[in-house]
Design a protein around this motif. Structure first.
Motif, PDB file in Angstrom:
ATOM      1  N   VAL A   5     -30.000  11.860  17.316  1.00  0.00           N
ATOM      2  CA  VAL A   5     -29.959  13.317  17.421  1.00  0.00           C
ATOM      3  C   VAL A   5     -30.931  13.766  18.505  1.00  0.00           C
ATOM      4  N   ALA A 136     -25.513  14.101  17.762  1.00  0.00           N
ATOM      5  CA  ALA A 136     -25.638  15.518  17.406  1.00  0.00           C
ATOM      6  C   ALA A 136     -26.752  16.138  18.223  1.00  0.00           C
ATOM      7  N   TRP A 273     -24.939  25.572  11.915  1.00  0.00           N
ATOM      8  CA  TRP A 273     -24.473  24.205  12.123  1.00  0.00           C
ATOM      9  C   TRP A 273     -22.953  24.181  12.228  1.00  0.00           C
ATOM     10  N   ARG A 278     -20.788  19.025  15.820  1.00  0.00           N
ATOM     11  CA  ARG A 278     -22.082  18.382  15.560  1.00  0.00           C
ATOM     12  C   ARG A 278     -23.178  18.969  16.458  1.00  0.00           C
ATOM     13  N   ILE A 305     -27.430  18.507   8.967  1.00  0.00           N
ATOM     14  CA  ILE A 305     -27.042  17.343   9.767  1.00  0.00           C
ATOM     15  C   ILE A 305     -26.807  16.141   8.850  1.00  0.00           C
ATOM     16  N   THR A 308     -23.510  15.989   7.074  1.00  0.00           N
ATOM     17  CA  THR A 308     -22.304  15.837   7.886  1.00  0.00           C
ATOM     18  C   THR A 308     -21.820  14.404   7.841  1.00  0.00           C
TER      19      THR A 308
END
Length: 308
Positions: A5, A136, A273, A278, A305, A308
Motif C-alpha cells: 500500500v 492500494a 474508500w 482500491r 483496506i 477489502t
C-alpha cells in the motif's frame, strides 16, 4: 506475496493507518512532500531556536489514542504540558519521527499523479522517483489536495467538496534571554491574534532562552492569506510583542503560512474508500480539526483496506 500500500501524506492520519496496516502484515510505503514526518505536528529549527509552529498540543480522549499517547510517553516522545494537554518532546516533530520508524519513505516528494494499471498503482512524484506496483493507495493529505490527486486517477468522492478549512499565519519570536511569560499560553476571543504560546515553557525545550509562537485568527489569516511573511511580521509583530513582558528586541522572528490549518466543516464520515479501485482518503478533515480525529480517521481507513 505481501500486499503493498502507498500512503500519500505522513501526518497523524497517514502514520496511524500505516502502523495498523503493518501490524496486519501489509507492506507500506510513505510519500510526503515535507522534509520530515508528522504533517502539522512540526518543529522548525533555526540556529539554537526551535518552534512548534503548527499544532501546539493535542488531547487524548478515546481509548485507542490514549494507548498511543501512553506508548509515546514511555518512549520519551510525548509529555504533558498542561492539564490534559500533551506535546511532543523535545519538539512536536518527535511524534512523526517515532511513528514513522521503519517505513520505506520518500521525503520531499510531491505526488503529481496516480495511475492504475493491471500491474497496480503507480505514484508519480516531482523528484523523478515514482513508486510502482502498489495494490492500494491511501491519500492522507488535506481534502483539496486529495481531490486534485484523485482526479488524476479519475476517482471522485463527492463529500470531499463540503470540507472547509481556515488558514493560519503562525509567527515565531525568540530571545536569547529568559523572558518571564504571563502564562504558558494565552487565548484571545477577538482581534487579529488568536493564540500566543510560550513555546519554551513546554517540557523538553531548551531552558536558557525564550521562544514564542503566535497564531493569527482565522478571519485575519483569511483576509491576509496572500501577504508575504515580511508583511505579516510588520502587521502583527508589534501587537504580539505588547503581550510579552519584555522591551528587548527579538533575536529571531519569522512567519509561516498554513493554508489548510483548521477544519471548519468536516466531511462527516470517518474515511473514504473505493473497494473496486482500491483507493481511499482520510484525515482530520473527515471528523474534525483535532490530532485525535486524524488518528481515528487513519485507523478507520486501514480497517477499510484490510476488509477489502
Amino acid at each position: 506475496m505481501t500486499a503493498a500500500v502507498a500512503i500519500i501524506g505522513a501526518g497523524m492520519a497517514g502514520l496511524s493507518a500505516a502502523r495498523m496496516l503493518r501490524d496486519a502484515g501489509i507492506s507500506v510505503t510513505l510519500f510526503d512532500k515535507g522534509r520530515g514526518l508528522g504533517g502539522r505536528m512540526s518543529t522548525r529549527k533555526r540556529d539554537e531556536f526551535q518552534f512548534d509552529h503548527g499544532a501546539q498540543y493535542f488531547t487524548a480522549r478515546g481509548t485507542g489514542f490514549q494507548m498511543l499517547t501512553s506508548e509515546m510517553k514511555d518512549r520519551g516522545a510525548v509529555a504533558e504540558w498542561s492539564d490534559g494537554m500533551f506535546v511532543g518532546t523535545p519538539g512536536m516533530s518527535a511524534i512523526g519521527r517515532v511513528l514513522g520508524e521503519g517505513f520505506p519513505t520518500f521525503k520531499g516528494a510531491t505526488v503529481e499523479a496516480l495511475a492504475q494499471s493491471p500491474h497496480g498503482w503507480r505514484v508519480s512524484t516531482t523528484n523523478g522517483n515514482p513508486g510502482r506496483g502498489f495494490d492500494a493507495v491511501l491519500l492522507a493529505t488535506p481534502a483539496p489536495q486529495a481531490s486534485a490527486l484523485l482526479a488524476t486517477a479519475d476517482v471522485q468522492f463527492e463529500s470531499l467538496q463540503v470540507v472547509r478549512y481556515a488558514p493560519c499565519w503562525a509567527l515565531m519570536l525568540a530571545f536569547e534571554e529568559l523572558v518571564l511569560p504571563i502564562a504558558d499560553f494565552q487565548r484571545f476571543e477577538t482581534g487579529p491574534v488568536a493564540w500566543i504560546a510560550s513555546d519554551s515553557s513546554k517540557p523538553g525545550r531548551p531552558t536558557d532562552l525564550t521562544t514564542f509562537v503566535a497564531h493569527a485568527s482565522p478571519e485575519w489569516s483569511r483576509a491576509n492569506l496572500e501577504r508575504t511573511p515580511e508583511e505579516v511580521l510588520d502587521l502583527l509583530g508589534q501587537l504580539i510583542l505588547k503581550q510579552i513582558p519584555t522591551t528587548t528586541i527579538p533575536n529571531y522572528q519569522s512567519a509561516h503560512r498554513w493554508r489548510y490549518a483548521l477544519v471548519e466543516t468536516p466531511a462527516g464520515q470517518s474515511c473514504f474508500w473505493d473497494t473496486d479501485r482500491r483507493i481511499g482518503a482520510c484525515g482530520d478533515w473527515c471528523l474534525g480539526g483535532r490530532v485525535e480525529a486524524a488518528f481515528d480517521s487513519g485507523e478507520a481507513a486501514a480497517r477499510a483496506i484490510l476488509e477489502t
